[in-house]
Write an enzyme that holds these catalytic residues in place. Structure first.
Site, PDB file in Angstrom:
ATOM      1  N   GLY A   1      -7.850   8.106 -31.574  1.00 55.84           N
ATOM      2  CA  GLY A   1      -8.073   6.755 -32.477  1.00 55.84           C
ATOM      3  C   GLY A   1      -8.486   6.054 -31.810  1.00 55.84           C
ATOM      4  N   CYS A   2      -9.270   4.439 -32.675  1.00 62.34           N
ATOM      5  CA  CYS A   2      -9.768   3.537 -32.140  1.00 62.34           C
ATOM      6  C   CYS A   2      -8.711   2.293 -31.767  1.00 62.34           C
ATOM      7  CB  CYS A   2     -10.232   2.972 -33.406  1.00 62.34           C
ATOM      8  SG  CYS A   2      -9.024   2.486 -35.076  1.00 62.34           S
ATOM      9  N   TYR A   3      -7.384   2.244 -32.000  1.00 62.76           N
ATOM     10  CA  TYR A   3      -6.720   1.543 -31.164  1.00 62.76           C
ATOM     11  C   TYR A   3      -6.914   2.324 -30.335  1.00 62.76           C
ATOM     12  CZ  TYR A   3      -5.205  -1.752 -35.732  1.00 62.76           C
ATOM     13  OH  TYR A   3      -5.636  -2.956 -36.180  1.00 62.76           O
TER      14      TYR A   3
END
Lengths: 357, 357, 357, 357
Positions: C158-160
């Protein structure tokens, strides 16, 4: 202490409804007696718009629309419903003698044939309430103040139309520009598209670019601009109007390009004509030479900034207007019209200064 | 393996200098041999532009400008200096036979008298290097490709001018629009104002509004637009050009309004003429009917999107172009010109797709 | 000339799909053989994403998903489908021995019970393909490079999670910070929410404010952050992760707050540990003292900027990472993983410099 | 009709000065008698801030600062000068018995030694007016209402400090969170940096990214946060405060992370404690469970939105506050304090609803 006039706001879940609440809740001459909406009925204003949680004392639930209830309680109703939906509501309210300020496009065009040319659809082949059309007054106080004082049905102008007409009409009325071949290049913030999410106003798509839309004379504010400028010209005319979507929330900037009737006038003649036309107007600022309209300077206020310049090199005229599309372009202007027809001071409740920066 | 052509970038501390580094560092036909600047000399590129820390191997220090050093090392130099400053540098480089692509305005106007009318100031009463003016080729490949192939001095067009000319020139060349009375309403992101902070580009002032500036035919891109459109028309003409500052970093959208020479043409004739003119062009996309240029769709790329529509109601033509002001409007176009004059494939090093969203 | 590896992109109508096309179409080691999507099937890429009209030669129509067709043509497939939808597609492709890089969350969590705790819903009470979980490699090359070289199924982070783990993991691995009580305060641009319009990403609502969302440990990137940081710590841990929506399109900035295991270390020890951990990493820049990560400096690139500071006054550590959520936080990282498992040079096709300004 | 209190605004050319004019010009209890500034003296308010052209009747010229003139005319003065400059002005005004609300940092810290540690510079080795420090009341009505009622010198809090203290102090006072190890991660719009253009707030640099700045406990709002939270705790404490610059004009969102004193409390205990602490507060909204503070919902208003959540998984507390940095974080709060010390109704002149969208 004079009694405050009870008013109803119908269509409270959209941006113009919210702005009506923001303005009317602080207006000393009226009292928001009823807040109504279709989908949002049952919720509180503060649920739908958290920034308005304290606007209406007690933050009562939004009611479903009921014309009899409005007529029983409110003297004035604002309809912030979409066009098409609004006409029936307006008709029901007028049948019960409620004064109506309609923010939709349903009563802006005097000629039902022109209405049909631009707005007819599967649901409405013809105007839903044509008999009311001749009662409606186009709610631009700078052009229809006298009629507005005795109006019972006001068609509040479109946001683009307000900006374009404010810039162009006085120059036409004064005979300074040729009424044919006028080009209006206008730019709007995304709130003009309303509160319903769409790809065009999705932040990643819209946030870092600019684009024109509905080009080639297809935007529905075109006929109301033409109607009002034709009034100014004393004859029919057509304008080329191009709207743009700008990456910001609020504001409209309209640039009006036209040919002068006499290219030999003083370069400041056009700006001076605006200054003459708007002398004494409570909400139109004709900027001094060297200053230009900026939507950032009218955000949240009912003021319009206008100016005009003459380009010596090409012999063309450029008139510019900046407004907040939701205030002078919608809800603020509606309140200004209401003040006129109720005999209240025209600027009452509309002295909010712009929020800058 | 062919040798990469050594190139110098002069004026590396501004946005167009940075874009030259971004593009040329990934260009397979050249090698960034020298990076020079005035104030930033001694710093590294990665200090001045952190996003370019890895662009040039070793991230060597920026050098002060030295024409002899350039001539000793580089075959081609890009000057991204401000106008006025650039002319002297260009002259010094041309005296040493360095091929120059000048991104300033100094060599864009063929007539030194016109230059003086728009650019003369206390420092420069007359053009600093008038003898070079007739050597300079206006760097718009879509109009001057043949001349660019043998050019030694290229005047890279202004950003607004690129957009306006791309939209208007083919319609004039094809005799479809009247060359008089053309109105150009253009909108730019804030990077067009350069890297020096100013009130006009201070985020709180500029970030949530739109405004026109330098209205009334006073913006300095006007004469270069006129020069190129006059070429297309085969006679002198003047345009009314209005620039706007939009709350975004990059992008220019130019709307060109004109009268058709024959109002009876097919509505799609204007778009079709653009399609004909740009058939085979590597960087100009004529959009299909129903789609409109959007600066968000060309951000970071050298592509231009163009279209034209005819408004049946008013009988006026609107042509629109969208570009990235720093790429097709400056550094990308400079590289496209370089490719032409070096005999490299025209699109080489310019195949970056736009960054969207 | 080596043959380019044929790859398929499934889920091409979203932002991560578009970024895969942007990157892979310029990647010298692969060839986009197939572009597939559900709703967008039949349209061309250039219809769905105008900026990609020239990405794939001929701009062929998008195909509906068909695992047999993928297996017949492509060696590698990228799934940019939403979680839940992706697992079945991945299973179908793995059954036919296609190498899969899955950008959804479906294979990121090794423990199906943890998956169920965060992702189970009416459609999926349990993980749809649990037997594949132990084959999947978490696609963060900086932590799983060796395993990725022989992976056949990559769960792209995921990006976060990418930003948070890049900032925190080396400090945990090195024993410099206490693995308990870690707070991650992260800020994202709106593209992280995907391409479907919603009230939260409607420009007028989101464009001029900031807000946290999914607070109190409810965001689904939490368990993957914990899984990876637990690996680094050698024991279970939990983090408090708070995401924010920022008015911009791209970018994630993650601030990681932690207690040092030894408050007496040199103030630069934490930054130095990051520098040691990332020495030789092709895409992680540990910034020199005095410079701080900025998402504007990594927009459009696969690079991460990281740093760490020790606050002498409170004895707490702050580590910061900035990435582009769609590149290093999604599609760029997927390509980086693909390069590893195909034995291509790790940075191949990923040398895009950030687009600034 | 009660006489309006004459007030002076000193430092009218910055954003907090402008907001004082916006608010005070519509305040029914006061009259803007004098508007003063250094550089802008001689210009009119409408020249410096076009949106305020109609704020003060007649738009009189801005005067240069003259303490005797202030004392002769105004009972109350607001100093919106920069810190360092303000102290001398305040001392001159207090010597003439003018009530002063100082928006600078000069009188916020009770201990001149702490002031020196954070603010001493080449011009001021020590506090310029230490004897006034014990007269000054920290202008946060929610914590110092009683003292403010009899104050003659108010040190209006910093914008970040206001948000942080509003979120954290009640939880400390109630003994719910451990006063040590508190982390404050705060995000601000660019107007917090003032009106002077700088690279950090240049739209192309700042408009499409987010970044932390002054990390590691170096921002000067740190000691005032600590002073107030120490009051709440009854003992010294230190906080780690990290500010961020967000691409918007207005707004501060502060996230406060802390450990609970008792992890076993009900998850809603922290929000409930805020609700108890702020019951009856005219400007603090404790949001119901499920709703989160958003700076877009307080833009232009003096309201703060606060909430707190307990993360069951980590056992940590997150408290959040959103304010408009120029209103509740500066000028609105100054007016709120003025109302208290003049014995006017505390919310008078501060009922502006937020401008949304």
């Amino acid at each position: 202490v004079p009694t405050r006039v009870p008013v109803a706001i119908i269509g409270a879940s959209g941006y113009t409804g919210a702005e009506l609440i923001r303005i009317l809740s602080r207006h000393p001459g009226v009292r928001i007696a009823q807040v109504m909406a279709k989908r949002a009925a049952g919720q509180r204003v503060g649920d739908v718009f958290p920034h308005l949680a304290h606007a209406v004392p007690g933050d009562p639930p939004i009611e479903p629309f009921d014309p009899a209830a409005v007529a029983a309680t409110s003297r004035v109703a604002f309809s912030a419903l979409p066009h098409g939906d609004s006409a029936d509501v307006v008709a029901a309210l007028r049948a019960k003698n409620v004064i109506v300020l309609d923010l939709s496009a349903d009563f802006r065009l005097r000629d039902p044939a022109i209405w049909a040319g631009w707005y007819a659809d599967a649901d409405h082949a013809a105007h839903p309430a044509p008999t009311l059309l001749h009662d409606a007054v186009y709610g631009l106080p700078e052009r229809h103040r006298a009629a507005l004082r005795s109006a019972h049905l006001v068609a509040v102008p479109g946001c683009y139309a307000t900006a374009a007409i404010l810039a162009a009409a006085p120059l036409i009325s004064a005979g300074l520009i040729v009424p044919d071949g006028i080009v209006i290049d206008a730019k709007s913030g995304a709130s003009g598209a309303g509160r319903s999410p769409s790809p065009a106003t999705h932040l990643p798509e819209a946030g870092e670019g600019i684009r024109a839309y509905k080009v080639g004379g297809t935007h529905r504010h075109t006929p109301e601009i033409e109607q009002e400028l034709a009034d100014a010209a004393g004859r029919e005319l057509r304008v080329l109007f191009t709207p743009h979507l700008v990456p910001m929330s609020r504001g409209i900037l309209a640039c009006v390009y036209a040919r002068p009737t006499d290219p030999g006038r003083d370069v400041d003649a056009y700006r001076a004509a605006l200054a003459t036309a708007y002398a004494g107007e409570p909400f139109v600022d004709v900027l001094p030479p060297g200053r230009l309209p900026d939507t950032a300077h009218v955000r949240g206020s009912n003021r319009a900034q206008v100016t005009a310049v003459f380009d010596l090199r090409t012999g063309l005229v450029l008139a510019i207007a900046a407004i907040d599309n939701l205030v002078k372009g919608a809800s603020g202007q509606a309140v200004q019209c209401m003040n006129l027809l109720l005999g209240l001071p025209e600027p009452q409740g509309l002295d909010q200064l712009a929020l800058f920066p």
